[in-house]
Write a protein that holds these residues in place. Structure first.
Motif, short mmCIF file in Angstrom:
data_model
loop_
_atom_site.label_atom_id
_atom_site.label_comp_id
_atom_site.label_asym_id
_atom_site.label_seq_id
_atom_site.Cartn_x
_atom_site.Cartn_y
_atom_site.Cartn_z
N MET A 280 110.55 -112.59 -65.82
CA MET A 280 110.30 -113.92 -66.25
C MET A 280 111.46 -114.69 -66.52
O MET A 280 111.54 -116.07 -66.67
CB MET A 280 109.39 -114.17 -67.26
N LYS A 281 112.55 -114.01 -67.04
CA LYS A 281 113.94 -114.79 -67.11
C LYS A 281 114.86 -114.91 -66.09
O LYS A 281 115.52 -115.93 -65.95
CB LYS A 281 114.53 -114.10 -68.61
N THR A 282 114.96 -113.63 -65.34
CA THR A 282 116.02 -113.63 -64.33
C THR A 282 115.31 -113.51 -62.88
O THR A 282 116.14 -113.66 -62.02
CB THR A 282 116.97 -112.45 -64.63
N GLY A 283 114.08 -113.65 -62.67
CA GLY A 283 113.29 -114.03 -61.43
C GLY A 283 113.87 -115.01 -60.65
O GLY A 283 114.52 -115.92 -61.29
N ASN A 284 113.50 -115.06 -59.25
CA ASN A 284 113.62 -116.22 -58.79
C ASN A 284 112.38 -116.48 -57.86
O ASN A 284 111.23 -116.04 -58.31
CB ASN A 284 114.86 -116.10 -57.47
N ILE A 285 112.56 -117.31 -56.76
CA ILE A 285 111.25 -118.01 -55.96
C ILE A 285 110.39 -116.72 -55.67
O ILE A 285 109.30 -116.52 -55.47
CB ILE A 285 111.49 -118.82 -55.01
N GLU B 30 99.57 -123.79 -64.29
CA GLU B 30 100.99 -124.20 -64.61
C GLU B 30 101.83 -123.82 -63.24
O GLU B 30 102.73 -124.80 -63.21
CB GLU B 30 101.45 -122.84 -65.59
N LEU C 182 107.96 -130.32 -58.26
CA LEU C 182 109.41 -130.13 -57.58
C LEU C 182 109.02 -130.71 -56.07
O LEU C 182 109.93 -131.18 -55.65
CB LEU C 182 109.52 -128.73 -57.31
N PHE D 63 115.69 -126.21 -49.41
CA PHE D 63 114.82 -126.32 -50.60
C PHE D 63 113.45 -125.75 -50.07
O PHE D 63 112.47 -125.27 -50.62
CB PHE D 63 115.11 -127.53 -51.46
N ILE E 295 114.17 -130.57 -62.32
CA ILE E 295 113.81 -129.20 -62.86
C ILE E 295 114.09 -129.32 -64.62
O ILE E 295 113.34 -129.36 -65.22
CB ILE E 295 114.52 -128.06 -62.43
N ARG F 11 119.73 -122.74 -68.59
CA ARG F 11 118.55 -121.82 -68.11
C ARG F 11 117.83 -121.86 -69.29
O ARG F 11 116.46 -121.52 -69.43
CB ARG F 11 118.96 -120.76 -67.43
N GLU F 12 118.37 -121.29 -70.61
CA GLU F 12 117.64 -121.07 -71.76
C GLU F 12 116.88 -122.31 -72.20
O GLU F 12 115.54 -122.14 -72.66
CB GLU F 12 118.73 -121.12 -72.81
N ILE G 82 113.59 -121.62 -70.37
CA ILE G 82 112.92 -120.37 -71.07
C ILE G 82 112.20 -120.82 -72.12
O ILE G 82 110.99 -120.44 -72.34
CB ILE G 82 114.00 -119.33 -71.29
N LYS H 85 107.79 -123.29 -69.74
CA LYS H 85 107.38 -123.41 -68.53
C LYS H 85 108.02 -122.42 -67.40
O LYS H 85 109.38 -122.81 -66.97
CB LYS H 85 107.57 -124.87 -68.03
N ASN H 86 107.60 -121.42 -67.45
CA ASN H 86 108.17 -119.90 -66.66
C ASN H 86 108.64 -120.43 -65.12
O ASN H 86 109.65 -120.05 -64.69
CB ASN H 86 107.29 -118.96 -66.63
N LEU I 189 109.82 -123.06 -64.12
CA LEU I 189 111.23 -123.97 -64.02
C LEU I 189 112.30 -122.85 -64.03
O LEU I 189 113.32 -123.01 -63.40
CB LEU I 189 111.20 -124.89 -65.19
N THR I 190 112.15 -121.65 -64.91
CA THR I 190 113.30 -120.86 -64.83
C THR I 190 113.44 -120.10 -63.66
O THR I 190 114.31 -119.89 -63.26
CB THR I 190 112.74 -119.80 -66.00
N LEU I 191 112.14 -119.78 -63.04
CA LEU I 191 112.43 -119.09 -61.76
C LEU I 191 112.98 -120.05 -60.73
O LEU I 191 114.21 -119.43 -59.94
CB LEU I 191 111.07 -118.87 -61.14
N PHE I 192 112.66 -121.37 -60.75
CA PHE I 192 113.42 -122.20 -59.85
C PHE I 192 114.85 -122.19 -60.19
O PHE I 192 115.92 -122.21 -59.36
CB PHE I 192 112.79 -123.86 -59.72
N ASN J 3 116.86 -120.30 -61.51
CA ASN J 3 117.49 -118.90 -61.14
C ASN J 3 117.74 -119.03 -59.77
O ASN J 3 118.88 -118.71 -59.17
CB ASN J 3 116.90 -117.60 -61.61
N THR J 4 116.85 -119.66 -58.69
CA THR J 4 116.86 -119.55 -57.40
C THR J 4 118.21 -120.41 -56.90
O THR J 4 118.97 -120.02 -56.01
CB THR J 4 115.80 -120.35 -56.63
N THR J 5 118.75 -121.36 -57.97
CA THR J 5 120.03 -122.20 -57.40
C THR J 5 121.06 -121.51 -58.18
O THR J 5 122.12 -122.34 -58.10
CB THR J 5 119.85 -123.50 -57.97
#
Lengths: 238, 238
Positions: free
Chosen positions: A79-84, A101, A109, A175, B113, B161-162, B165, B169-170, B172-175, B177-179
């Motif tokens: 949940m912290k380091t994941g991606n799409i 959510e 987006l 994107f 984001i 990113r913090e 976190i 809103k999880n 947003l974090t995933l998006f 990280n994707t970038t």
DNA sequence: ATAACTAAGCTGGTCGGACCAGTAAACCCT
DNA sequence: AGGGTTTACTGGTCCGACCAGCTTAGTTAT
């Protein structure tokens, strides 16, 4: 009778990926946990180490595990380091049901991405662009009754991606494609909620606005549509 | 003397991935072209078919090739069907230099984001959140002189990113990280342009606004910063 | 007893060759 | 010349052996 269906064969690799995905997302393993070695999994499940390794490479690209060479494989704090792709995995595990959510996040987006594309296209659109969009929309209307909901969702995704492509802003297209899987899940939901013909009518309204070079109008139509969808979703859950 | 450096060993797989990436992006192959078979590549370059196959799986996930089972591997129309990983590959090949178009696209997305995250966090922030952000920022200031630009860019990425976190809103974090990869390239550029201390000062201004629960203010600060950056970039290229 | 060094046993990563199931083109028979 | 069959070739899977580097247990020297 020709069988064009893709084989429903579950390979060892796929089986293993699903198994580990399920176990991690269900909380059997926790972030930071060290998993058994590739060899242990391989011998225990009776498959080759290459297969297990290849599966873990995929799981790493999904952001579910961290591979530390010569040390071990650890459950990632996804949940912290994941991606799409992590999101895709989560959505798939839930049977393509999107949480509120996730839906809200995705739509915000989409508004940002497509809003930009609409504005840009409204400015630079040619007659050919309009004619092309109309023909694509007509195609969708024609085959809308003959195909499944998922395939129809794909058509809608491609339609909106076409906006990005025609706008000339390549980044937006990239994107957009990144959100493909979750977008499909969204469109299936959308089409179920509003019905096909309503959705196709909206596509035509978008084209009219672009033809009139009214980028702001197209943006507003998109924003209103998203707002209405979220409100309906709210009502539904009450 | 202990050698903690990551091994600069180029594996056959990495070599092959780079080779094909370069060839496709440089235009040696064109979208739609059918590539030689995995076996041909393997025997010609003296490596195993498994390695070549694994490399092509990666190239497919990067959106550079389409794999058609039992038929062949074809160069993808990556500007149409590519994703963020494709963008990463393009940016890397250009030595981490971002074109103006890419930069604009990325920043618009970041605004969408992070703007959301700022607003959410300003509402729900606790005293601990503020204290934590301050300590992270202080850490960055302390080590800012001792580390390379790229590593510093990573710190800035993690800081932002913090925000996602902590906002809860999880998605947003995933998006975010994707970038990651393109974001790092952006931050390196940004730090070079404005200098480290200016950038760190801005982080503290963000924290102040969040502490005051002024989400709109944080959004505006971000928007202004992005606007100014794009203007400078414009001047630079003239 | 403790510290430093060594060696063995792990780890992920690579590799090549065997096999499978489909495609697609070449082939042969009509 | 047309239609059905065969065959070569494709990506995909799988195996078991090997490699290099990290980790740890064991051993030796202080």
């Amino acid at each position: 009778m020709q069988q064009t269906n893709r084989a429903p064969v579950i390979t060892n690799k796929d089986f293993f990926i699903r198994k580990i995905t399920r176990e991690i997302l269900s909380g059997k393993w926790n972030p930071g946990d060290k998993l058994p070695s590739e060899r242990e999994f391989a011998s225990e499940l009776g498959m080759g180490k290459t297969v297990v390794h290849s599966a873990f490479e995929k799981l790493a690209s999904m952001g579910l595990v961290d591979i530390k060479p010569q040390s071990g494989i650890y459950v990632a704090d996804y949940m912290k380091t994941g991606n799409i792709e992590t999101l895709n995995a989560i959505v798939q595990l839930n049977g393509n049901e999107l949480s509120k959510e996730v839906t809200t996040g995705i739509l915000d987006l989409r508004l940002a991405i497509e809003g930009m594309a609409f504005r840009a296209l409204a400015q630079c659109r040619s007659e050919e662009d309009i004619a092309y969009l109309r023909s694509v929309t007509e195609d969708i209307r024609k085959c809308s009754r003959g195909i499944g909901l998922e395939e129809l969702a794909e058509r809608f995704f491609v339609w909106h991606r076409e906006i990005c492509i025609l706008s000339g802003k390549n980044i937006l297209t990239l994107f957009m494609n990144t959100t493909h899987d979750v977008s499909i899940a969204f469109w299936v939901n959308y089409l179920r909620m509003y019905g096909t013909s309503f959705a196709i009518d909206r596509l035509e309204r978008f084209i009219d606005l672009i033809e009139a070079r009214d980028g702001g109008g197209a943006y507003n139509l998109l924003a209103e549509g998203i707002e209405d969808y979220l409100e309906r979703l709210e009502e539904q859950t009450l």
